[in-house]
Design an enzyme around this catalytic site. Structure first.
Site, mmCIF file in Angstrom:
data_model
loop_
_atom_site.group_PDB
_atom_site.id
_atom_site.type_symbol
_atom_site.label_atom_id
_atom_site.label_comp_id
_atom_site.label_asym_id
_atom_site.label_seq_id
_atom_site.Cartn_x
_atom_site.Cartn_y
_atom_site.Cartn_z
ATOM 1 C CG HIS A 271 0.473 -1.306 145.903
ATOM 2 N ND1 HIS A 271 -0.286 -1.844 144.851
ATOM 3 C CD2 HIS A 271 1.391 -2.105 146.031
ATOM 4 C CE1 HIS A 271 0.118 -3.017 144.456
ATOM 5 N NE2 HIS A 271 1.209 -3.176 145.079
ATOM 6 C CG PHE B 183 4.502 -4.272 139.973
ATOM 7 C CD1 PHE B 183 3.269 -4.021 140.476
ATOM 8 C CD2 PHE B 183 5.403 -4.079 140.869
ATOM 9 C CE1 PHE B 183 2.950 -3.429 141.943
ATOM 10 C CE2 PHE B 183 5.640 -3.313 142.067
ATOM 11 C CZ PHE B 183 4.280 -3.074 142.572
ATOM 12 C CE1 TYR C 169 -0.181 -8.688 139.144
ATOM 13 C CE2 TYR C 169 1.758 -9.019 137.694
ATOM 14 C CZ TYR C 169 0.783 -8.112 138.130
ATOM 15 O OH TYR C 169 1.108 -6.904 137.757
ATOM 16 C CG ASP D 284 2.199 -13.226 146.922
ATOM 17 O OD1 ASP D 284 2.964 -13.822 147.408
ATOM 18 O OD2 ASP D 284 0.920 -13.814 146.914
#
Length: 251
Positions: free
Chosen positions: A215, A95, A84, A82
């Site tokens: 993760h 990321f 930020y 998803d």
């Protein structure tokens, strides 16, 4: 978050005209096919509803990863989840954050592992949190959902983005050129079925190399059985590329 951030249109999605979201020409076919089908039209309608009622939606260019990394250039595909969800953070690459924005915890752990893996000295870390240089080297940083409301993580999940991003993963897996697929966490690892399914089809397929771990989020980065921290993922990616005589990434 400040009014100035919200007042700056560059941080928010301003239009649901997908033709205003630039992509490299190599991605035109898959993108156009998606948005002209019912699932794409429903997604655009839902996005338009959010904009009409004044929701702040990020990022301003949802398809930016497909602009910076052409299909033929993909050497590494990193699957995120998803964007930020705070003002100014999301920049269309999984990321990555926009220049000048504080580096988020997951990306901090990625930098920590990068340094521990011998690719950057701890005394001289990367400047900021933008990963544009990775994308320009062939690292496709792909979230599975490409938009989000302000302060509402996963608010656009299951709206249809996953249909497009699954198709993108398949497009990469079908090529004949090598690619390393990097799957961090359970959500990303669920995409292995898309990658391996190509091996049973009478189509060209990449020499698929898959690297998995937890993760990089602080909630899971150190946990077993496959911690992210200490995984040497960046060296392993380059070793996998070198094994197919493919240029490594300059991390």
């Amino acid at each position: 978050m400040t009014a100035d951030l919200f007042g700056n249109a560059s941080y928010c999605l301003s239009s649901t005209d997908w033709r205003q979201w630039p992509v490299h020409s190599s991605w035109h076919a898959v993108v156009s096919s998606f948005f002209t089908q019912d699932v794409g039209q429903r997604l655009l309608a839902l996005l338009q509803q959010d904009l009409v009622v004044g929701q702040h939606v990020y990022p301003p260019q949802p398809l930016r990863s497909l602009l910076l990394t052409p299909l033929d250039a993909v050497r590494v595909l990193v699957v995120g989840q998803d964007p930020y969800h705070q003002a100014g953070q999301a920049n269309g690459l999984a990321f990555s954050v926009s220049p000048g924005i504080k580096v988020p915890p997951s990306l901090r752990n990625m930098y920590k592992e990068l340094h521990a893996d011998g690719h950057a000295a701890p005394a001289a870390p990367r400047l900021g949190g933008s990963l544009d240089d990775w994308a320009e080297q062939g690292v496709l940083l792909l979230n599975t959902c490409l938009t989000v409301r302000d302060s509402e993580p996963a608010s656009h999940a299951s709206w249809g983005w996953e249909v497009l991003t699954d198709r993108i993963i398949v497009e990469v897996a079908q090529r004949s050129s090598p690619c390393v697929f990097v799957l961090w966490g359970v959500h990303a690892q669920s995409k292995q079925v898309l990658i391996h399914a190509q091996q049973g089809m009478n189509q060209p397929r990449s020499q698929a190399m898959v690297i998995t771990s937890n993760h990089p989020s602080p909630l899971s980065a150190s946990r077993g059985p496959s911690p992210f921290l200490g995984s040497r993922v960046f060296s392993r990616i380059n070793e996998a590329l070198a094994s197919t005589k493919t240029q490594p990434i300059q991390w």
